[in-house]
Design an enzyme around this catalytic site. Structure first.
Site, mmCIF file in Angstrom:
data_model
loop_
_atom_site.group_PDB
_atom_site.id
_atom_site.type_symbol
_atom_site.label_atom_id
_atom_site.label_comp_id
_atom_site.label_asym_id
_atom_site.label_seq_id
_atom_site.Cartn_x
_atom_site.Cartn_y
_atom_site.Cartn_z
ATOM 1 N N ASN A 105 0.982 -2.594 5.334
ATOM 2 C CA ASN A 105 1.673 -3.899 5.522
ATOM 3 C C ASN A 105 2.968 -3.967 5.724
ATOM 4 O O ASN A 105 3.649 -2.747 5.119
ATOM 5 C CB ASN A 105 1.399 -4.817 4.214
ATOM 6 C CG ASN A 105 1.519 -6.144 4.436
ATOM 7 O OD1 ASN A 105 1.252 -6.626 5.632
ATOM 8 N ND2 ASN A 105 1.503 -7.027 3.662
ATOM 9 N N CYS A 115 0.896 -1.156 0.077
ATOM 10 C CA CYS A 115 -0.144 -0.123 -0.109
ATOM 11 C C CYS A 115 0.920 1.260 0.016
ATOM 12 O O CYS A 115 2.188 1.140 0.329
ATOM 13 C CB CYS A 115 -1.002 0.195 1.109
ATOM 14 S SG CYS A 115 -1.888 -1.345 1.447
ATOM 15 N N ARG A 154 -5.036 6.708 1.081
ATOM 16 C CA ARG A 154 -4.046 5.842 0.450
ATOM 17 C C ARG A 154 -4.506 4.903 -0.477
ATOM 18 O O ARG A 154 -5.778 5.029 -0.914
ATOM 19 C CB ARG A 154 -3.975 4.846 1.840
ATOM 20 C CG ARG A 154 -5.232 4.345 2.326
ATOM 21 C CD ARG A 154 -5.587 2.990 1.817
ATOM 22 N NE ARG A 154 -4.632 1.875 2.274
ATOM 23 C CZ ARG A 154 -4.422 1.518 3.510
ATOM 24 N NH1 ARG A 154 -5.241 1.817 4.533
ATOM 25 N NH2 ARG A 154 -3.194 0.740 3.879
#
Length: 324
Positions: free
Chosen positions: A79, A2, A16
């Site tokens: 992540n 991401c 995002r």
């Protein structure tokens, strides 16, 4: 993987790309002030700041991917595999599970400064949501209208970094990502001078040559560089439409196309959705992979003194305007 960014024109924005190989039925979710947050190892918080963001709702609990509260404080989890390290319970600390971290901070803090104070006593504890929903290895970006920080739970403890670039991707750790920008100090939006050989008449044959060396792959380090370059050199108008459109264009520079990034199981990571929240007005905008129309949900158009979650399923089908 991401990418999260902040951006400012007349107002302030946070959002995002969520890049995964599978959707978890996420929805735009509003948590009103009197929704009773029950935490696993710390005291319940029945009254808190209202918030809006993207979440998977399980058993009436919002598992937020990112959110913005009514003061504008915003937070996103990204992540961080192989690096994130969650700890056993510790006495004398606030033992908060990672899936509770976003509402814990946004429910009680109005600014990054207040969040930093909370972080001094927090212990991100290794407790899964359920046997079916295990913890994901994450790190987080927290931002208000003036500043941004990154929070990384590492084996040697919780690290909190000031974030002068307003960007976060994934591995490696944030301190490396910042240092790595030094390798790209020559990249420019302008046509470069001929420093190769003054004796040669080398032609600037097209625009964009100043961007030579800007990485174009999908790795987290390359996306960090590309997003930072785009964010700092972006030029946008100050209207809401211009600002939101520009924010999504910034995210487009690091979006992932299905089929280009294969996971170990043969599936492909892609940008499931992109989000942009106006931190000042509480308006949450999003696009999905198959719907490029921008959809908006306003925090302040709801009853924020309620006790129940308010969820809006994503509009995922492409919205096409036929001109004839």
């Amino acid at each position: 993987m991401c990418t999260a960014i902040t951006y400012s024109t007349k107002d302030h924005y946070f959002g995002r790309n969520l890049d995964l190989n599978v959707s978890y039925h996420e929805q735009v979710t509003i948590t009103p002030r009197n929704y009773p947050f029950t935490y696993r190892r710390v005291g319940d918080v029945p009254h808190h700041y209202a918030m809006i963001g993207m979440a998977t709702v399980v058993d009436d609990y919002p598992l937020y991917y990112e959110a913005t509260n009514e003061t504008g404080l915003s937070m996103a989890g990204l992540n961080f595999p192989g690096n994130a390290d969650f700890k056993p319970e510790a006495s004398g600390l606030d033992n908060v599970t990672p899936f509770e971290f976003i509402p814990w901070i946004l429910g009680q803090c109005a600014t990054v400064g207040e969040a930093k104070q909370r972080l001094e006593t927090i212990n991100l504890v290794n407790i899964d949501f359920s046997n079916e929903l295990r913890l994901h290895p994450l790190h987080w970006m927290i931002a208000d209208q003036q500043q941004s920080i990154v929070v990384e739970p590492l084996k040697n403890g919780l690290r909190v970094y000031d974030n002068p670039v307003g960007v976060l991707t994934n591995n490696p750790s944030f301190d490396y990502q910042l240092f790595n920008l030094n390798d790209y100090r020559h990249v420019s939006t302008k046509l470069p001078d001929n420093t190769f050989a003054k004796a040669l008449d080398l032609e600037a044959y097209c625009l964009g040559l100043g961007g030579h060396g800007l990485p174009g792959d999908l790795s987290s380090t390359s996306r960090f560089v590309r997003a930072t370059f785009a964010r700092f050199n972006s030029v946008a108008g100050t209207t809401e439409s211009e600002s939101v459109s520009q924010f999504f264009k910034l995210l487009d520079t690091v979006m992932q196309t299905r089929g280009l990034n294969e996971a170990a199981d043969g599936t492909f990571e892609y940008t499931i959705y992109s989000s942009c929240c106006n931190m000042d007005r509480g308006i949450y905008y999003y696009q999905t992979y198959e719907n490029s129309q921008i959809t908006a949900v306003s925090l302040f158009n709801e009853d924020l003194d309620g006790t129940r979650l308010i969820a809006y399923p994503l509009v995922t089908g492409q919205q096409i305007h036929y001109a004839n």
